[in-house]
Design a protein around this motif. Structure first.
Motif, PDB file in Angstrom:
ATOM      1  N   ARG A  16       0.929  -1.163  -0.108  1.00 50.99           N
ATOM      2  CA  ARG A  16       0.023   0.033   0.051  1.00 50.99           C
ATOM      3  C   ARG A  16       0.932   1.256  -0.076  1.00 50.99           C
ATOM      4  O   ARG A  16       0.465   2.325  -0.759  1.00 50.99           O
TER       5      ARG A  16
ATOM      6  N   ASN B 270       2.627   1.667  -3.508  1.00 49.87           N
ATOM      7  CA  ASN B 270       1.586   2.374  -4.452  1.00 49.87           C
ATOM      8  C   ASN B 270       1.080   3.771  -4.136  1.00 49.87           C
ATOM      9  O   ASN B 270       1.035   4.589  -5.124  1.00 49.87           O
TER      10      ASN B 270
ATOM     11  N   GLU C 171      -2.674   8.395  -1.412  1.00 51.20           N
ATOM     12  CA  GLU C 171      -3.984   7.855  -1.804  1.00 51.20           C
ATOM     13  C   GLU C 171      -4.883   8.937  -1.770  1.00 51.20           C
ATOM     14  O   GLU C 171      -5.839   8.944  -2.884  1.00 51.20           O
TER      15      GLU C 171
ATOM     16  N   ALA D 174      -5.876   3.001 -10.901  1.00 42.84           N
ATOM     17  CA  ALA D 174      -6.551   1.568 -10.653  1.00 42.84           C
ATOM     18  C   ALA D 174      -5.416   0.631 -10.696  1.00 42.84           C
ATOM     19  O   ALA D 174      -5.358  -0.366 -10.139  1.00 42.84           O
ATOM     20  N   LYS D 175      -4.643   0.440 -11.686  1.00 42.82           N
ATOM     21  CA  LYS D 175      -3.387  -0.097 -12.089  1.00 42.82           C
ATOM     22  C   LYS D 175      -2.681  -0.507 -10.844  1.00 42.82           C
ATOM     23  O   LYS D 175      -2.289  -1.575 -10.163  1.00 42.82           O
TER      24      LYS D 175
ATOM     25  N   SER E 171      -3.709   0.109  -7.636  1.00 46.12           N
ATOM     26  CA  SER E 171      -4.637  -0.102  -6.421  1.00 46.12           C
ATOM     27  C   SER E 171      -4.686   0.952  -6.013  1.00 46.12           C
ATOM     28  O   SER E 171      -4.980   1.081  -4.432  1.00 46.12           O
ATOM     29  N   LEU E 172      -5.057   2.258  -6.304  1.00 46.79           N
ATOM     30  CA  LEU E 172      -5.143   3.705  -5.780  1.00 46.79           C
ATOM     31  C   LEU E 172      -6.596   3.873  -5.755  1.00 46.79           C
ATOM     32  O   LEU E 172      -7.254   3.639  -6.652  1.00 46.79           O
ATOM     33  N   PRO E 173      -7.059   4.489  -4.623  1.00 45.78           N
ATOM     34  CA  PRO E 173      -8.608   4.912  -4.421  1.00 45.78           C
ATOM     35  C   PRO E 173      -8.764   6.143  -5.320  1.00 45.78           C
ATOM     36  O   PRO E 173      -8.010   6.881  -5.479  1.00 45.78           O
TER      37      PRO E 173
END
Length: 346
Positions: free
Chosen positions: A167, A170, A253, A285-286, A288-290
């Motif tokens: 997390r 990213n 994020e 999105a690739k 995994s970010l909101p």
């Protein structure tokens, strides 16, 4: 690799070193500001590379919620207790929070001492550690207390990134996407297909991001024009962070959500195509970010913009992309148009 950042017509500047942390020699006393997590993972690596007369470790709590004046007081107290003077040096050893706080403490301790940035997170390597922005948060918002104070050097090491949680890694990519959307379309296209768990690609990502940042800072050190474009997504993100007490989202994020909100406004104003907005959302999105935030009160959210550092005389300045690879600053957007976009996120 070394990237030079020159300031005031090349009268002074400093180097950003990428994967060259082999030996650091410092005259006088040195204080290393870090947190328990980073110290446990990487402090021995730094100490094996460091040569100085005497060093001290200053450990501060980990987390954005501790980026405040109380922590600055803690750092300053230990500097005074250790009798550092104007010939001493601070080393920021951690992520963006450590970088911002250490730089600010260095700027005000005895009216300014040297500091060096050694970022251990991707977010700090691609953005926060370069350019001299320092500061802390307060109840009114993000980074509202601070100064422009440049480091003497920056060392970015890929090996420190291997221990990052998925997390957190990213979250750092959000700032790289920001760089690409605002200044480098080719970088954006590369990010769409790049595999970033490969060491070579990761070093390339840091290098390209630092090159963009240095070019922008050289042109506008104190953020009077061009550099403000690097706040793309941040006007929205800072409100989100403040509303959630800096606990729900990592900074990157919140920036990802902020970019998506800014893009919705750009599309409404006819600055960006829906196609480009979707491409940016898909890239986030690739990683995994909101991209969505369920805000509670659109009017209160808008009023929080008034505490943004770019806001002047009641006019909110929004940084918006007008196509991938380009950005503009707008200060003439009607409140009703912004409110309509905010309602989409309610």
């Amino acid at each position: 690799m070394q990237i030079r950042l020159n300031l005031e017509q090349k009268k002074y500047g400093y180097n950003v070193y990428i994967n060259e942390l082999e030996r650091i020699e410092i005259k006088g006393k040195t204080a290393i500001v870090t947190n328990p997590k980073i110290a446990g993972l990487h402090l021995n690596t730094l100490l094996n590379s460091l040569k100085c007369d005497e060093y001290f470790i200053i450990s501060v709590p980990d987390g954005e919620e501790y980026k405040n004046l109380a922590t600055i007081e803690l750092i300053l107290e230990q500097l005074f207790t250790s009798k550092l003077d104007r010939s001493s040096t601070l080393i920021a050893f951690g992520g963006g929070v450590i970088s911002d706080m250490t730089g600010f403490a260095a700027s005000i301790y005895e009216r300014g001492i040297n500091f060096i940035n050694i970022p251990t997170t991707l977010l700090a390597q691609v953005d926060a550690s370069v350019g001299g922005k320092t500061g802390v948060n307060n109840k009114f918002g993000k980074n509202l207390i601070g100064s422009f104070y440049q480091p003497k050097a920056v060392y970015c090491e890929s090996k420190f990134l291997r221990t990052l949680a998925f997390r957190e890694f990213n979250a750092g990519l959000a700032e790289a996407v920001k760089m690409a959307v605002t200044f480098d379309k080719k970088m954006f296209e590369w990010l769409e297909s790049a595999t970033l768990d490969e060491e070579q690609n990761l070093a390339k990502l840091v290098e390209r991001s630092v090159l963009i940042k240095t070019r922008v800072v050289e042109a506008d050190e104190k953020e009077r024009g061009l550099r403000a474009l690097l706040n793309y997504g941040h006007t929205f993100a800072h409100v989100i962070e403040n509303e959630t007490g800096y606990k729900k989202y990592l900074h990157g994020e919140a920036v990802a959500i902020g970019m998506n909100m800014a893009n919705s406004l750009s599309v409404k104003l006819g600055l960006m195509s829906q196609k480009d907005a979707l491409k940016i959302k898909e890239l986030l999105a690739k990683f995994s970010l909101p991209t969505h935030y369920a805000l509670r009160d659109e009017s209160a959210f808008y009023e929080a913009f008034m505490l943004d550092k770019k806001t002047q005389e009641g006019s909110v300045k929004f940084i918006l992309s007008n196509g991938i690879g380009s950005a503009v600053m707008k200060n003439d957007i009607k409140r009703d148009d912004v409110i309509k976009i905010l309602r989409e996120f309610k």
